[in-house]
Design a protein around this motif. Sequence first.
Motif, PDB file in Angstrom:
ATOM      1  N   ALA A  98       0.888  -1.205   0.268  1.00 46.76           N
ATOM      2  CA  ALA A  98       0.056  -0.199   0.003  1.00 46.76           C
ATOM      3  C   ALA A  98       0.934   1.210   0.317  1.00 46.76           C
ATOM      4  N   ASN A  99       0.852   2.150  -1.123  1.00 56.01           N
ATOM      5  CA  ASN A  99       1.859   3.371  -1.029  1.00 56.01           C
ATOM      6  C   ASN A  99       1.003   4.514  -1.151  1.00 56.01           C
ATOM      7  N   SER A 100      -0.408   4.488  -1.527  1.00 59.91           N
ATOM      8  CA  SER A 100      -0.988   5.960  -1.516  1.00 59.91           C
ATOM      9  C   SER A 100      -2.552   5.437  -1.542  1.00 59.91           C
ATOM     10  N   CYS A 101      -3.336   6.173  -1.150  1.00 59.04           N
ATOM     11  CA  CYS A 101      -4.858   6.107  -0.879  1.00 59.04           C
ATOM     12  C   CYS A 101      -5.599   7.708  -1.042  1.00 59.04           C
ATOM     13  N   ALA A 102      -6.744   7.329  -1.681  1.00 61.20           N
ATOM     14  CA  ALA A 102      -7.665   8.449  -1.780  1.00 61.20           C
ATOM     15  C   ALA A 102      -9.103   8.067  -1.309  1.00 61.20           C
ATOM     16  N   VAL A 103      -9.814   9.056  -0.626  1.00 60.16           N
ATOM     17  CA  VAL A 103     -11.170   8.601  -0.317  1.00 60.16           C
ATOM     18  C   VAL A 103     -12.199   9.672  -0.905  1.00 60.16           C
ATOM     19  N   ARG A 104     -13.166   8.981  -1.357  1.00 65.49           N
ATOM     20  CA  ARG A 104     -14.331   9.712  -1.989  1.00 65.49           C
ATOM     21  C   ARG A 104     -15.626   8.983  -1.717  1.00 65.49           C
ATOM     22  N   GLY A 105     -16.362   9.786  -1.130  1.00 63.59           N
ATOM     23  CA  GLY A 105     -17.610   9.411  -0.620  1.00 63.59           C
ATOM     24  C   GLY A 105     -17.586   8.048  -0.091  1.00 63.59           C
ATOM     25  N   GLY A 106     -18.251   6.852  -0.199  1.00 62.86           N
ATOM     26  CA  GLY A 106     -17.977   5.680   0.435  1.00 62.86           C
ATOM     27  C   GLY A 106     -17.110   4.695  -0.218  1.00 62.86           C
ATOM     28  N   THR A 107     -15.988   5.329  -0.950  1.00 60.48           N
ATOM     29  CA  THR A 107     -15.048   4.567  -1.609  1.00 60.48           C
ATOM     30  C   THR A 107     -13.755   4.887  -1.254  1.00 60.48           C
ATOM     31  N   CYS A 108     -12.633   3.921  -1.024  1.00 61.79           N
ATOM     32  CA  CYS A 108     -11.236   4.274  -0.728  1.00 61.79           C
ATOM     33  C   CYS A 108     -10.542   3.600  -1.993  1.00 61.79           C
ATOM     34  N   TYR A 109      -9.659   4.137  -2.421  1.00 59.32           N
ATOM     35  CA  TYR A 109      -8.922   3.880  -3.830  1.00 59.32           C
ATOM     36  C   TYR A 109      -7.667   3.660  -3.331  1.00 59.32           C
ATOM     37  N   LEU A 110      -6.780   2.391  -3.572  1.00 56.45           N
ATOM     38  CA  LEU A 110      -5.627   2.361  -3.145  1.00 56.45           C
ATOM     39  C   LEU A 110      -4.520   1.915  -4.200  1.00 56.45           C
ATOM     40  N   ALA A 111      -3.281   2.579  -4.198  1.00 57.12           N
ATOM     41  CA  ALA A 111      -2.340   2.380  -5.032  1.00 57.12           C
ATOM     42  C   ALA A 111      -1.607   1.271  -4.477  1.00 57.12           C
ATOM     43  N   ASP A 112      -1.544  -0.043  -4.872  1.00 58.77           N
ATOM     44  CA  ASP A 112      -1.118  -1.193  -4.128  1.00 58.77           C
ATOM     45  C   ASP A 112       0.036  -1.722  -4.797  1.00 58.77           C
ATOM     46  N   GLY A 113       1.146  -1.118  -5.157  1.00 62.58           N
ATOM     47  CA  GLY A 113       2.290  -1.626  -5.730  1.00 62.58           C
ATOM     48  C   GLY A 113       2.161  -2.684  -6.721  1.00 62.58           C
ATOM     49  N   LEU A 114       2.603  -3.645  -6.538  1.00 64.39           N
ATOM     50  CA  LEU A 114       2.457  -4.807  -7.751  1.00 64.39           C
ATOM     51  C   LEU A 114       0.735  -5.224  -7.744  1.00 64.39           C
ATOM     52  N   GLY A 115       0.034  -4.878  -6.533  1.00 64.56           N
ATOM     53  CA  GLY A 115      -1.286  -5.150  -6.730  1.00 64.56           C
ATOM     54  C   GLY A 115      -2.175  -4.214  -7.369  1.00 64.56           C
ATOM     55  N   GLY A 116      -1.427  -3.262  -8.231  1.00 64.90           N
ATOM     56  CA  GLY A 116      -2.190  -2.336  -8.950  1.00 64.90           C
ATOM     57  C   GLY A 116      -3.250  -1.425  -8.229  1.00 64.90           C
ATOM     58  N   LEU A 117      -4.200  -1.443  -8.819  1.00 63.23           N
ATOM     59  CA  LEU A 117      -5.291  -0.519  -8.025  1.00 63.23           C
ATOM     60  C   LEU A 117      -6.327  -1.390  -7.308  1.00 63.23           C
ATOM     61  N   LEU A 118      -6.693  -1.013  -6.338  1.00 61.10           N
ATOM     62  CA  LEU A 118      -7.702  -1.613  -5.530  1.00 61.10           C
ATOM     63  C   LEU A 118      -8.855  -0.713  -5.134  1.00 61.10           C
ATOM     64  N   VAL A 119     -10.098  -1.112  -5.341  1.00 55.62           N
ATOM     65  CA  VAL A 119     -11.155  -0.243  -4.821  1.00 55.62           C
ATOM     66  C   VAL A 119     -11.923  -0.886  -3.608  1.00 55.62           C
ATOM     67  N   LEU A 120     -11.951  -0.139  -2.567  1.00 53.76           N
ATOM     68  CA  LEU A 120     -12.430  -0.652  -1.339  1.00 53.76           C
ATOM     69  C   LEU A 120     -13.660   0.170  -1.013  1.00 53.76           C
ATOM     70  N   GLY A 121     -14.693  -0.788  -0.656  1.00 55.27           N
ATOM     71  CA  GLY A 121     -15.948  -0.123  -0.199  1.00 55.27           C
ATOM     72  C   GLY A 121     -15.974   0.087   1.317  1.00 55.27           C
ATOM     73  N   LEU A 122     -16.506   1.310   1.814  1.00 56.59           N
ATOM     74  CA  LEU A 122     -16.594   1.943   3.272  1.00 56.59           C
ATOM     75  C   LEU A 122     -18.042   1.905   3.543  1.00 56.59           C
ATOM     76  N   ALA A 123     -18.723   1.035   3.410  1.00 54.56           N
ATOM     77  CA  ALA A 123     -20.128   0.683   4.047  1.00 54.56           C
ATOM     78  C   ALA A 123     -19.978   0.831   5.581  1.00 54.56           C
ATOM     79  N   ALA A 124     -18.844   0.003   5.982  1.00 57.90           N
ATOM     80  CA  ALA A 124     -18.808   0.056   7.301  1.00 57.90           C
ATOM     81  C   ALA A 124     -17.427   0.829   7.496  1.00 57.90           C
ATOM     82  N   PRO A 125     -17.088   2.102   7.636  1.00 52.43           N
ATOM     83  CA  PRO A 125     -16.057   3.046   7.484  1.00 52.43           C
ATOM     84  C   PRO A 125     -14.772   2.184   7.881  1.00 52.43           C
ATOM     85  N   ALA A 126     -14.989   1.763   9.071  1.00 52.58           N
ATOM     86  CA  ALA A 126     -13.721   1.133   9.867  1.00 52.58           C
ATOM     87  C   ALA A 126     -13.272  -0.189   9.444  1.00 52.58           C
ATOM     88  N   ALA A 127     -13.942  -1.011   8.419  1.00 53.15           N
ATOM     89  CA  ALA A 127     -13.769  -2.269   8.052  1.00 53.15           C
ATOM     90  C   ALA A 127     -13.771  -2.201   6.504  1.00 53.15           C
TER      91      ALA A 127
END
Length: 866
Positions: A589-618
Amino acid sequence: MRFIALILLCMAAQALRGQAPIVTNQPASRTIAERGSVVFSIGATGEAPLAYQWQKDGSDLVDGGRLSGARTATLVLMNAAIGDAGSYRAAVSNAWGGLLSHAAILTVVPRVEVQPRGVWPGFVRGEARGVALRGTNLVAALGSGGWSVFRIGPLTNVTALASYDTKGFAHRVRWEGDLLWVADGSAGLHVFSLTNLAAPKWVGTYDTPGEARDVWVADGTAYVADSAAGVLALDVQRPDQLKLLGRYDTAGEARAVQVVDRLAYVADGTNGLQVIDFRAPGAPSRIGGFATPQATGLEVWGNRVVMADGTNGLWIIDVQDPAHPASIGYFRPGGDARHITMVGTNALVSCGSLGLHVISLSDPARPARIGFYFSAGAACQSISGGSVVWLANDHGGVVALDAVQLNKLKPWVFVPTAGNASQVQIDGGLAYLADGTGGLQIISLANPDEPARHGAFDTSGQAIGLHKVGSLVFVADGPAGLQVISVSNPASPVRVSGYDTPGSARSVHVANGLAYVADGASGIQIIRVDNPAAPQWVGGIDTPGEARHVAVAGGLAYVADAVWGVQVIDVSDPAAPRNVGAYLSTGTANSCAVRGGTCYLADGLGGLLVLGLAAPAAPVKIGGFDTTGYGTGLAIAEPYCLLADGLGGLVIVDVRNEQSPAIVGSYDTAGTAQGVDIAGSRVAIADGAFGLRIVDLAWPALPLISVQPAPSSAGTYGGSLQLAVSVQSASPVLYQWRKDGQDLPGQTNASIQLDSLERADSGDYQVVVANASGSVASSNAVVKVAVPLQLARPERKGIAFSSRFSYVDGYPIQASDLVRFKVQASTNLVQWSDTAITPGVLGSEGSFLDLIAASPLRRYYRVIEQ
């Protein structure tokens, strides 16, 4: 789903007195360039005479103009236009019947006109064989003339800065940092310092045993393609004292080499492609190869190698398993293919006296020539430099070719900087750049064709991250902690204050008078900056990994924590932050951005991940995209996510469908893309040692699949099933359905209807959707066709009943299938109960024996497959 089978009817058959047509050779799909020619052919047998009628998109074709053979076994189309793309098939008939062939899909790719923007034969003393590019400077390898370095201003103003006449024959040059590496034929490998371009200095030499033809430098090692002597690995930690680590004597003639993860991919002449493992450099070993007649040049393209094979043309080779390379495509452009340069999905092939050819690899299995440049000399090597392709053209000098049409994004220019550009923010026509040892750099974008340094401040540490708020720039300054810089006058920045954090500051986010600092091994540090002249520490928490980036939203800090993924920190009480959750990614995990209920993660060799924040702590992963590079930084410009992808450059991902993000554009920067920001159509990329790159972003218009096919579907034998997609596109759309990776002839609509289902219809289905900008593929739909069972009439054997059962399509029942079958019994055909009967196999059928069946007057059976 359960299927019940009772005794079925017998089958009847009838014979024909003559033979109706049978297709023995189906027409094949083709991809050609605009104004090219194509031939479709069909093979058929049957009682003569056979009649043929070719159709396009279901309508009969007639000879005339560019078309001939419409009523023969061979259809010829000359001078193809874009409108000729479509589905072609032939109807074959005789006195006993007729049938249609499979559909062959013709794809017509727009032709690229490659135009010269400048030719400079005058400054070449020898034979231009290779080129290397760094910023606005270019080095040409000039064969017997050594090498020269030039400064590129406007393309009509190229200035020679210096020359060096080597002892051998300069074949190739590599420019890494301030060092130039020259493969100098029989004189071996030379190293020069280009710290002062006007006065280059010789640093060191290694006299290789063969003839140095190419060199690749990575991880403190130089790999030399040394002709008949194979490949050498040299320790270059001390460029003035090069030392041999190991050598592998290939069976052919090593002419070109590229190295990825210490695996050397070698174009080895008559020995084809060789893959040499240098992970133990003192004992290199061959792990795989692909035989071709005349391998001369190559480029590693993701998990493929694109290889020039002399007069034999171009090979596209899958090296996902380096031990077993396999050909997936081939093209023969003509001439003597010597070198490959990849620009997006286009291969630029230097073909000697036949110039430079542009081959589209958008479908690697079906390469198509889409452009060419016939040069005055012999095309030897090209290199991409933004909107210009530089071509070493033997005695024709060096040619600059306009390659704007080869890129979806048109670059404006880039600004070389003193340090290592890692993060950028655009505000008010200025780009604020964290430039490593170069501190804070401020670049004016008022004239995008000529961006200019507007101001700078040399911070005491190493500027890695920044956040501009109002007239202040907060700089994460590595070991020097947080620096506060006033840019009230951007031309003359002034330091206001600083705070020395306990770790190494890598990123900063400022909100509500608080600076949240991602402080490396010291986790998150929270500093009050509402009085910027006197920062005060408020609180902190040590995350389990290395805090590289932080984004704050809704009282929570989302921390990109290297191998520990995203850590969620409750900062509602800044004096007592606490860890409340995490998402552990598979990358870094190198960088992240939060927009609304979504977290976008620049994940090195994992590329781009889209994370849902319906439960923001999880956070929960809801989508992702595996890029070719190393996801380092990102910016959100809805509906797109711009990803700085390391050596993969800039990648643009459409995230309107968060479950299935789709790449819609890319731009291969010269350096290592680490950070990105956007204002309007202007994109700024922090490109590592290559400084700041400014790109004009023409938003891509690839189709978006808004509704994917159902991920799994069950069909009934003999029944029907439909799969469909919904697509958003501003231009006409083409569809091609595939099953198990193979095109389905004639299936070119938004939906596919499967009728009279059979067992063979089971499989993975996918549709490729294309428009004028390119194509995207849908997610997979898994179809399973359940075939009913038929039961033979039970037979009484003493006090027992026995019977056999089989599939209605005759498919044999195996012993391994028995666990799926259950035998049930009834005395009234209404109430059914499970029996303890264990079925067996008799030949190709299932069988069972009921030992307690004699007591009822009547007993009925059925077999259920689960």
